[in-house]
Design a protein around this motif. Structure first.
Motif, PDB file in Angstrom:
ATOM      1  N   THR A  58      14.691  20.336   0.174  1.00 38.90           N
ATOM      2  CA  THR A  58      14.150  19.615  -0.980  1.00 38.90           C
ATOM      3  C   THR A  58      13.521  18.282  -0.587  1.00 38.90           C
ATOM      4  N   VAL A  59      13.776  17.825   0.638  1.00 40.70           N
ATOM      5  CA  VAL A  59      13.221  16.546   1.093  1.00 40.70           C
ATOM      6  C   VAL A  59      11.803  16.794   1.596  1.00 40.70           C
ATOM      7  N   PRO A  60      10.820  16.096   1.050  1.00 37.51           N
ATOM      8  CA  PRO A  60       9.441  16.327   1.495  1.00 37.51           C
ATOM      9  C   PRO A  60       9.239  15.844   2.933  1.00 37.51           C
ATOM     10  N   GLN A  61       8.511  16.639   3.698  1.00 35.68           N
ATOM     11  CA  GLN A  61       8.184  16.273   5.078  1.00 35.68           C
ATOM     12  C   GLN A  61       6.956  15.383   5.057  1.00 35.68           C
ATOM     13  N   GLN A  62       7.084  14.237   5.668  1.00 30.71           N
ATOM     14  CA  GLN A  62       5.979  13.294   5.671  1.00 30.71           C
ATOM     15  C   GLN A  62       5.322  13.277   7.049  1.00 30.71           C
ATOM     16  N   ASP A  63       4.013  13.154   7.053  1.00 31.99           N
ATOM     17  CA  ASP A  63       3.301  12.982   8.308  1.00 31.99           C
ATOM     18  C   ASP A  63       3.285  11.489   8.612  1.00 31.99           C
ATOM     19  N   GLY A  64       4.064  11.121   9.568  1.00 28.68           N
ATOM     20  CA  GLY A  64       4.150   9.717   9.936  1.00 28.68           C
ATOM     21  C   GLY A  64       3.705   9.535  11.375  1.00 28.68           C
ATOM     22  N   ILE A  65       4.232   8.529  11.997  1.00 22.66           N
ATOM     23  CA  ILE A  65       3.895   8.260  13.404  1.00 22.66           C
ATOM     24  C   ILE A  65       4.356   9.415  14.272  1.00 22.66           C
ATOM     25  N   VAL A  66       5.580   9.882  13.995  1.00 22.90           N
ATOM     26  CA  VAL A  66       6.129  11.011  14.744  1.00 22.90           C
ATOM     27  C   VAL A  66       6.352  12.140  13.749  1.00 22.90           C
ATOM     28  N   SER A  67       5.690  13.242  13.958  1.00 21.51           N
ATOM     29  CA  SER A  67       5.871  14.365  13.040  1.00 21.51           C
ATOM     30  C   SER A  67       7.030  15.237  13.536  1.00 21.51           C
ATOM     31  N   ALA A  68       7.602  15.988  12.602  1.00 23.23           N
ATOM     32  CA  ALA A  68       8.721  16.863  12.939  1.00 23.23           C
ATOM     33  C   ALA A  68       8.250  17.986  13.838  1.00 23.23           C
ATOM     34  N   ASN A  69       9.097  18.342  14.791  1.00 21.75           N
ATOM     35  CA  ASN A  69       8.770  19.451  15.681  1.00 21.75           C
ATOM     36  C   ASN A  69       9.962  20.389  15.773  1.00 21.75           C
ATOM     37  N   ALA A  70       9.844  21.394  16.618  1.00 20.01           N
ATOM     38  CA  ALA A  70      10.904  22.392  16.748  1.00 20.01           C
ATOM     39  C   ALA A  70      12.207  21.761  17.249  1.00 20.01           C
ATOM     40  N   GLY A  71      12.123  20.782  18.120  1.00 24.57           N
ATOM     41  CA  GLY A  71      13.322  20.115  18.633  1.00 24.57           C
ATOM     42  C   GLY A  71      14.078  19.395  17.536  1.00 24.57           C
ATOM     43  N   GLU A  72      13.334  18.726  16.669  1.00 25.72           N
ATOM     44  CA  GLU A  72      13.979  18.022  15.562  1.00 25.72           C
ATOM     45  C   GLU A  72      14.606  19.017  14.587  1.00 25.72           C
ATOM     46  N   ASP A  73      13.918  20.115  14.326  1.00 23.37           N
ATOM     47  CA  ASP A  73      14.476  21.144  13.444  1.00 23.37           C
ATOM     48  C   ASP A  73      15.769  21.717  14.025  1.00 23.37           C
ATOM     49  N   MET A  74      15.772  21.948  15.334  1.00 28.26           N
ATOM     50  CA  MET A  74      16.966  22.478  15.989  1.00 28.26           C
ATOM     51  C   MET A  74      18.110  21.463  15.905  1.00 28.26           C
ATOM     52  N   PHE A  75      17.785  20.185  16.148  1.00 26.42           N
ATOM     53  CA  PHE A  75      18.797  19.142  16.094  1.00 26.42           C
ATOM     54  C   PHE A  75      19.399  19.020  14.702  1.00 26.42           C
ATOM     55  N   THR A  76      18.560  19.001  13.670  1.00 20.97           N
ATOM     56  CA  THR A  76      19.092  18.862  12.306  1.00 20.97           C
ATOM     57  C   THR A  76      19.904  20.093  11.914  1.00 20.97           C
TER      58      THR A  76
END
Length: 121
Positions: A58-76
């Motif tokens: 439900t949390v919107p993904q924002q395009d910021g300085i660092v965008s989410a990647n597969a590593g971040e998805d795995m970590f979360t």
């Protein structure tokens, strides 16, 4: 007219106080009890993990300085899994306890198989 007698209804008698005690489940084997508690706890952890996953979606993904990647998805995902396993430990009388009581009552009430019916011929 000065006579103040309580009015009683002959159709409806006075209510009496009834004490209800919960039924006591018959004892089950300690190994079965431990396995049942562990299974209920795992189910509670899985429920909480799915709850965290749904909340993250439900949390919107924002395009910021660092965008989410597969590593971040795995970590979360791993963090949610760890938090889901630990969160129910902070709850008193949570979902696992209710599931345990329900399953234990059904297990204790289920007829035990007779030795002759479980033998394969």
């Amino acid at each position: 007219r000065g006579d103040h007698r309580p009015v009683t209804d002959p159709v409806r008698p006075r209510a009496s106080v009834v004490t209800v005690t919960p039924p006591v489940a018959p004892p089950i084997a300690p190994a079965t009890d431990r396995a049942l508690r562990e299974t209920a706890k795992q189910l509670e952890g899985l429920f909480v993990q799915q709850l965290f996953k749904a909340m993250r979606e439900t949390v919107p993904q924002q395009d910021g300085i660092v965008s989410a990647n597969a590593g971040e998805d795995m970590f979360t995902g791993l963090m949610d899994q760890h938090l889901a396993a630990e969160t129910p430990n902070q709850w008193e009388g949570g979902l696992a306890e209710s599931v345990y009581r329900q399953l234990r009552g059904r297990l204790a009430a289920a007829p035990s198989p007779s030795p002759s019916s479980s033998t394969i011929r």
